[in-house]
Motif scaffolding. Structure first.
Motif, mmCIF file in Angstrom:
data_model
loop_
_atom_site.group_PDB
_atom_site.id
_atom_site.type_symbol
_atom_site.label_atom_id
_atom_site.label_comp_id
_atom_site.label_asym_id
_atom_site.label_seq_id
_atom_site.Cartn_x
_atom_site.Cartn_y
_atom_site.Cartn_z
ATOM 1 N N ARG A 191 0.791 -1.236 -0.234
ATOM 2 C CA ARG A 191 -0.022 0.142 0.042
ATOM 3 C C ARG A 191 0.909 1.084 -0.256
ATOM 4 O O ARG A 191 1.529 1.447 0.710
ATOM 5 C CB ARG A 191 -0.847 -0.169 1.037
ATOM 6 C CG ARG A 191 -1.917 -1.239 1.240
ATOM 7 C CD ARG A 191 -3.087 -0.853 2.063
ATOM 8 N NE ARG A 191 -2.559 -0.855 3.389
ATOM 9 C CZ ARG A 191 -3.511 -0.837 4.578
ATOM 10 N NH1 ARG A 191 -4.506 -0.443 4.576
ATOM 11 N NH2 ARG A 191 -2.789 -0.523 5.792
ATOM 12 N N LEU A 192 0.563 2.214 -1.102
ATOM 13 C CA LEU A 192 1.504 3.175 -1.287
ATOM 14 C C LEU A 192 0.667 4.623 -1.167
ATOM 15 O O LEU A 192 -0.590 4.712 -1.787
ATOM 16 C CB LEU A 192 2.351 3.254 -2.476
ATOM 17 C CG LEU A 192 3.192 1.896 -2.763
ATOM 18 C CD1 LEU A 192 3.853 2.173 -4.067
ATOM 19 C CD2 LEU A 192 4.231 1.629 -1.710
ATOM 20 N N VAL A 193 1.272 5.535 -0.806
ATOM 21 C CA VAL A 193 0.513 6.852 -0.573
ATOM 22 C C VAL A 193 0.707 7.532 -1.772
ATOM 23 O O VAL A 193 1.797 7.605 -2.330
ATOM 24 C CB VAL A 193 0.925 7.800 0.534
ATOM 25 C CG1 VAL A 193 0.403 9.101 0.344
ATOM 26 C CG2 VAL A 193 0.817 7.293 1.739
ATOM 27 N N VAL A 194 -0.302 8.124 -2.550
ATOM 28 C CA VAL A 194 -0.180 8.889 -3.692
ATOM 29 C C VAL A 194 0.347 10.232 -3.589
ATOM 30 O O VAL A 194 -0.274 10.851 -2.864
ATOM 31 C CB VAL A 194 -1.441 8.778 -4.603
ATOM 32 C CG1 VAL A 194 -1.440 9.627 -5.984
ATOM 33 C CG2 VAL A 194 -1.879 7.393 -4.900
ATOM 34 N N ASP A 195 1.532 10.324 -3.931
ATOM 35 C CA ASP A 195 2.209 11.627 -3.322
ATOM 36 C C ASP A 195 2.612 12.611 -4.703
ATOM 37 O O ASP A 195 3.508 12.528 -5.400
ATOM 38 C CB ASP A 195 3.400 11.361 -2.505
ATOM 39 C CG ASP A 195 4.166 12.646 -1.973
ATOM 40 O OD1 ASP A 195 3.632 13.537 -2.245
ATOM 41 O OD2 ASP A 195 4.759 12.127 -1.064
ATOM 42 N N THR A 196 1.726 13.768 -4.901
ATOM 43 C CA THR A 196 2.153 14.513 -5.771
ATOM 44 C C THR A 196 3.345 15.518 -5.500
ATOM 45 O O THR A 196 4.202 16.050 -6.307
ATOM 46 C CB THR A 196 0.931 15.673 -5.880
ATOM 47 O OG1 THR A 196 0.424 16.225 -4.934
ATOM 48 C CG2 THR A 196 0.030 15.156 -6.927
ATOM 49 N N GLY A 197 3.877 15.532 -4.352
ATOM 50 C CA GLY A 197 4.929 16.322 -4.023
ATOM 51 C C GLY A 197 6.338 15.319 -3.767
ATOM 52 O O GLY A 197 7.291 15.857 -3.201
ATOM 53 N N PHE A 198 6.106 14.288 -4.157
ATOM 54 C CA PHE A 198 7.359 13.301 -4.638
ATOM 55 C C PHE A 198 7.604 13.035 -6.065
ATOM 56 O O PHE A 198 6.761 12.855 -6.782
ATOM 57 C CB PHE A 198 7.167 12.029 -3.563
ATOM 58 C CG PHE A 198 8.515 11.158 -3.465
ATOM 59 C CD1 PHE A 198 9.514 11.513 -3.562
ATOM 60 C CD2 PHE A 198 8.218 9.800 -3.881
ATOM 61 C CE1 PHE A 198 10.664 10.529 -3.290
ATOM 62 C CE2 PHE A 198 9.236 8.921 -3.908
ATOM 63 C CZ PHE A 198 10.452 9.372 -3.540
#
Length: 290
Positions: A191-198
């Protein structure tokens, strides 16, 4: 270019944090609709992946904010609230490579595009100390405000962000602390966090199950120091993100985690999808890209 969709379901987890937990991955001919009554705003693309938009704090407009779905709480630079008394200290992890002590402060008005919050509690810090990438912005808009929309569509070709806002009489949705999807690595779901800052893909090494003790990789691992973590960059075979397995670069993270949301195995930077358009549908629990 093929179109992909990942379906998720809303769950409650510990410490009053809410997250989207991914269900089975599936392909779909889904189209981007529901923005007819919404608002689109332009953005600047910085460092190749950061979405920077114009926002406002109180009477001050034209401020520069990073849209960061990997940030649980919005944060502003301390120079915007000079003379205002902050609340008690707040220690919170906003991203996997940074940990700072923040001050809390209540803003009478905080807004980006059609999203507007009154008497909103945000973090305050010296942004250049928070991140080198944040030294030229006024704040970071996190999930506490972004999830007030039903969904958001980031169009990298047109350089616009579109917000589908709920009707005034609609029942309010819970505000998720993050948006998580399930990604398959060599047949094992993580489970991965969707991250627009990475920018890339990162996985906590100690979250890898025993079935992934011997990852099938290509090339030579590269040791990298990132913030407070030591990481190893590797090329991993058979990584499936809503589509056929591919070889992807992944950062394996080693280091102590504090105050992190339960159940997070890692982070998926949307830049790793190499998409022209990306949609986070908070209401339906879908991640779509094209």
């Amino acid at each position: 270019m093929h179109r992909c969709i990942i379906t998720t379901s809303l769950i409650a987890i510990a410490l009053l944090n809410l997250a989207y937990n991914a269900g089975p991955n599936e392909h779909s001919n889904a189209f981007y609709a529901g923005y007819e009554n919404g608002i689109s705003i332009p953005f600047d693309l910085q460092s190749g992946f950061l979405v920077v938009v114009s926002g406002r704090v109180g009477p001050r407009s034209g401020l520069h904010f990073i849209l960061d779905t990997g940030a649980t709480r919005s944060i502003i630079d301390q120079r915007l609230v000079v003379g205002q008394a902050p609340h008690s200290k707040l220690s919170e992890v906003f991203s996997f490579d940074s940990r700072l002590d923040f001050q809390r402060i209540t803003l009478k008005d905080l807004g980006v595009g059609p999203l507007h919050a009154t008497n909103s509690e945000v973090g305050v810090t010296n942004l250049p100390e928070y991140s080198e990438l944040a030294k030229n912005v006024d704040g970071i808009i996190g999930m506490d405000l972004l999830s007030a929309s039903n969904k958001i569509l980031i169009d990298y070709g047109r350089r616009t962000v579109s917000f589908a806002v709920p009707d005034a009489d609609a029942k309010p949705l819970p505000h998720p602390r993050c948006f998580m999807i399930t990604v398959s690595i060599q047949g094992v779901p993580l489970r991965l966090v969707v991250d627009t800052g990475f920018e890339g893909i990162a996985v906590h090494e100690d979250r890898l199950p025993s079935r992934l003790a011997d990852l099938r990789t290509e090339g030579t691992p590269l040791q990298i120091r990132m913030g407070r973590f030591k990481t190893t960059k590797i090329r991993v075979r058979d990584v499936s993100i809503g589509g056929p397995p591919e070889t992807k670069e992944i950062l394996l993270i080693r280091g102590q985690r504090e105050n992190e949301i339960d159940g997070v195995d890692g982070y998926l930077g949307v830049a790793a999808l190499h998409a022209d358009r990306i949609e986070l549908d908070f209401a339906a629990g879908h991640l779509r890209w094209q």
